[in-house]
Design a protein around this motif. Sequence first.
Motif, mmCIF file in Angstrom:
data_model
loop_
_atom_site.group_PDB
_atom_site.id
_atom_site.type_symbol
_atom_site.label_atom_id
_atom_site.label_comp_id
_atom_site.label_asym_id
_atom_site.label_seq_id
_atom_site.Cartn_x
_atom_site.Cartn_y
_atom_site.Cartn_z
ATOM 1 N N LEU A 148 -80.306 40.740 -10.395
ATOM 2 C CA LEU A 148 -80.349 40.627 -11.857
ATOM 3 C C LEU A 148 -79.130 39.875 -12.380
ATOM 4 C CD1 LEU A 148 -81.592 44.041 -13.328
ATOM 5 C CD2 LEU A 148 -82.592 41.781 -13.675
ATOM 6 N N PHE A 151 -79.651 36.259 -11.715
ATOM 7 C CA PHE A 151 -80.737 35.760 -12.576
ATOM 8 C C PHE A 151 -80.231 35.535 -14.004
ATOM 9 C CE2 PHE A 151 -84.296 36.872 -15.470
ATOM 10 C CZ PHE A 151 -85.149 35.818 -15.163
ATOM 11 N N MET A 152 -79.430 36.491 -14.496
ATOM 12 C CA MET A 152 -78.917 36.368 -15.858
ATOM 13 C C MET A 152 -78.076 35.103 -16.006
ATOM 14 S SD MET A 152 -78.095 40.374 -16.349
ATOM 15 C CE MET A 152 -76.725 40.198 -17.438
ATOM 16 N N VAL A 155 -80.497 31.878 -16.058
ATOM 17 C CA VAL A 155 -81.441 31.640 -17.154
ATOM 18 C C VAL A 155 -80.775 31.637 -18.539
ATOM 19 C CG1 VAL A 155 -83.380 32.597 -15.858
ATOM 20 C CG2 VAL A 155 -82.079 34.094 -17.393
ATOM 21 N N ALA A 158 -81.913 28.552 -20.196
ATOM 22 C CA ALA A 158 -83.183 28.020 -19.670
ATOM 23 C C ALA A 158 -84.245 27.949 -20.766
ATOM 24 C CB ALA A 158 -83.674 28.907 -18.538
ATOM 25 N N SER A 159 -85.143 26.968 -20.644
ATOM 26 C CA SER A 159 -86.295 26.895 -21.543
ATOM 27 C C SER A 159 -87.277 28.001 -21.133
ATOM 28 C CB SER A 159 -86.976 25.534 -21.392
ATOM 29 O OG SER A 159 -87.535 25.461 -20.092
ATOM 30 N N PRO A 160 -88.228 28.361 -22.018
ATOM 31 C CA PRO A 160 -89.176 29.424 -21.657
ATOM 32 C C PRO A 160 -89.935 29.143 -20.363
ATOM 33 C CG PRO A 160 -89.306 28.990 -23.997
ATOM 34 C CD PRO A 160 -88.371 27.965 -23.436
ATOM 35 N N PHE A 163 -87.584 29.709 -17.501
ATOM 36 C CA PHE A 163 -87.347 31.161 -17.439
ATOM 37 C C PHE A 163 -88.489 31.844 -16.682
ATOM 38 C CE2 PHE A 163 -87.849 35.477 -18.867
ATOM 39 C CZ PHE A 163 -86.556 35.978 -18.812
ATOM 40 N N LEU A 164 -89.714 31.480 -17.065
ATOM 41 C CA LEU A 164 -90.889 32.114 -16.443
ATOM 42 C C LEU A 164 -90.911 31.851 -14.940
ATOM 43 C CD1 LEU A 164 -93.480 33.737 -16.865
ATOM 44 C CD2 LEU A 164 -94.668 31.602 -17.337
ATOM 45 N N TYR A 167 -88.198 33.831 -13.309
ATOM 46 C CA TYR A 167 -88.527 35.263 -13.379
ATOM 47 C C TYR A 167 -89.542 35.625 -12.286
ATOM 48 C CZ TYR A 167 -90.317 39.693 -15.245
ATOM 49 O OH TYR A 167 -90.718 41.001 -15.383
ATOM 50 N N LEU A 170 -87.838 35.776 -9.083
ATOM 51 C CA LEU A 170 -87.055 37.018 -8.996
ATOM 52 C C LEU A 170 -87.941 38.181 -8.548
ATOM 53 C CD1 LEU A 170 -84.380 38.634 -9.750
ATOM 54 C CD2 LEU A 170 -85.436 38.981 -11.981
ATOM 55 N N LEU A 171 -89.119 38.284 -9.175
ATOM 56 C CA LEU A 171 -90.013 39.390 -8.822
ATOM 57 C C LEU A 171 -90.480 39.282 -7.377
ATOM 58 C CD1 LEU A 171 -92.328 40.120 -11.888
ATOM 59 C CD2 LEU A 171 -90.072 41.007 -11.350
ATOM 60 N N PHE B 167 -85.719 48.249 -14.710
ATOM 61 C CA PHE B 167 -86.271 46.925 -14.466
ATOM 62 C C PHE B 167 -87.684 47.020 -13.872
ATOM 63 C CE2 PHE B 167 -86.781 42.941 -11.988
ATOM 64 C CZ PHE B 167 -86.837 42.085 -13.093
ATOM 65 N N ALA B 171 -90.842 45.200 -15.525
ATOM 66 C CA ALA B 171 -91.757 44.282 -14.813
ATOM 67 C C ALA B 171 -93.198 44.753 -14.974
ATOM 68 C CB ALA B 171 -91.368 44.219 -13.338
ATOM 69 N N SER B 178 -96.334 35.274 -21.859
ATOM 70 C CA SER B 178 -95.895 33.869 -21.824
ATOM 71 C C SER B 178 -94.393 33.820 -21.585
ATOM 72 C CB SER B 178 -96.209 33.203 -23.158
ATOM 73 O OG SER B 178 -95.356 33.737 -24.153
ATOM 74 N N GLY B 179 -93.898 32.619 -21.211
ATOM 75 C CA GLY B 179 -92.468 32.450 -20.965
ATOM 76 C C GLY B 179 -91.638 32.857 -22.169
ATOM 77 N N GLN B 180 -92.096 32.474 -23.351
ATOM 78 C CA GLN B 180 -91.318 32.766 -24.560
ATOM 79 C C GLN B 180 -91.262 34.279 -24.843
ATOM 80 O OE1 GLN B 180 -92.510 30.328 -27.826
ATOM 81 N NE2 GLN B 180 -90.760 30.936 -29.072
ATOM 82 N N LEU B 182 -91.727 36.665 -22.735
ATOM 83 C CA LEU B 182 -90.990 37.316 -21.653
ATOM 84 C C LEU B 182 -89.482 37.155 -21.836
ATOM 85 C CD1 LEU B 182 -91.853 38.805 -19.102
ATOM 86 C CD2 LEU B 182 -91.730 36.659 -17.860
ATOM 87 N N GLN B 183 -89.082 35.950 -22.224
ATOM 88 C CA GLN B 183 -87.660 35.666 -22.417
ATOM 89 C C GLN B 183 -87.088 36.559 -23.520
ATOM 90 O OE1 GLN B 183 -86.888 31.538 -23.270
ATOM 91 N NE2 GLN B 183 -84.970 31.579 -22.109
ATOM 92 N N PHE B 186 -86.876 40.084 -22.290
ATOM 93 C CA PHE B 186 -85.775 40.250 -21.328
ATOM 94 C C PHE B 186 -84.430 40.361 -22.049
ATOM 95 C CE2 PHE B 186 -82.702 38.850 -18.097
ATOM 96 C CZ PHE B 186 -83.015 39.732 -17.078
ATOM 97 N N ILE B 190 -81.796 43.412 -21.591
ATOM 98 C CA ILE B 190 -80.372 43.292 -21.236
ATOM 99 C C ILE B 190 -79.507 43.993 -22.282
ATOM 100 C CG2 ILE B 190 -78.447 41.628 -20.977
ATOM 101 C CD1 ILE B 190 -80.412 41.823 -18.599
#
Lengths: 210, 226
Positions: A148, A151-152, A155, A158-160, A163-164, A167, A170-171, B167, B171, B178-180, B182-183, B186, B190
């Motif tokens: 983690l 990863f932090m 990202v 990072a753009s979405p 990031f995806l 992520y 990571l999983l 975490f 998950a 979507s990426g947005q 999810l970001q 996240f 944090i």
Amino acid sequence: MNAVTPMRWYTAWWNRLFFWIAHKRPATTAGLITLSLIHYARWVIVMPNQFPRLSPQQPQEEVKYAYMLFFSNFNGSWNQYVDSFSSAIPAGLNLFWFGSIKYPRSVPMLPFHRYITSNQVWTDYYYNAYPMATSNDIKSARRVKLALRDFMGEVKAASPDVFLQKYNSLLINLQHDISQMGPNPVVSLSASAVERNLNKEGVARKAMSA
Amino acid sequence: MANQSGNAYALTMLCPILGGVPPDAPEGMAGQTYTARLRNVLQTLHMNEESPMAQVPNTYLCRFWVLSDVPYQGKPAFLEHLKSDYLVFSSNFHGELEPYLEGMWNALKDGVLAILWHCVGHETVRDAASFIAYVKKCQVTTTFFFNGSTDEPLAEQLKNLYLKQEFSKFAFENQGKSGQELQEAFRGFIQRTDPENLAGPTWKPGAYHLDRVDAEPETAAGAGSK
């Protein structure tokens, strides 16, 4: 688990040598690490003249045998633990208990069970800082934390889409380490009885503080 | 030979217990030996997060038991007996012996004295320094210490467990987003879990139930600091 087993003082030196080699060459304990049931275990050989004497009024011990004290902190039930040992590292057990009087060897299992049972001493009080966690949970939690942290950093800006992607990586990397803990299944009747008593104790305390 | 494995320490002590019956006894304990009285003290200590040992910084796992004799293996082995009973205390903890014992004294002075009252030489224990000296007299060296876990400070282990649990939930709850989305989620994760803050939120030392495990900074003191 605590077990106390006698051995002749001169064979105790052989055991000390085996343990010294195991300490210097951690590869010799790979079997124990693979079993992964144990948080911490220790073997303590007390020679006949090493029982602490703190006052002249305390009688001097006159035992002839050395005694090996074994302590293990493991997750799971007694049977799971003893059987895993006997099946997975029989040669290692035979080496560590080499010279213990009437040690029957780790295989077959029934004489080994009887030997452990007859030399086991019950614990009067036990404390565990993380009773819900197995030894593997502790190790995987460390990997989760480190991953983690990386990863932090990766990202932060990072753009979405990036990031995806990261992520998901990571999983995938943590797939063996992330799992939600839940209540234990009943592993033994005694564990179940402890659970009932703790619940009762909790109810009684709540009533007292109300 | 091997009290330590990395930063983990295995303390083993055998404290000789006084022989005979103490002169005064609380109700229901008349005629009980020092050993029986000590067992009663140990077996009535609180457990889990209410355990006195949860207040001792950096204690991973520990136990108390009484060695009241040595086991006999049957003929042709000798039959022999101990002349004293011994309180066996074994603790697995992070760090060095003296700071650990000092932490124990500071956290649990009265509890330590209540237990040692049953043991030979307890009257020499008056402060942290004399407690450390007493433990060293009773310490037996560990022949072989196996560490199948980690040797980090307890506060780090507990924070790691907290993060692993949280975490894993994150998950599970955020699958298919979507990426947005999810970001954003996240960032909230944090902020809520504060991963580098060992003081909290984290797990309480000794907690046995998931619904009682999370600790905010002020209740996580027993985990000790790095």
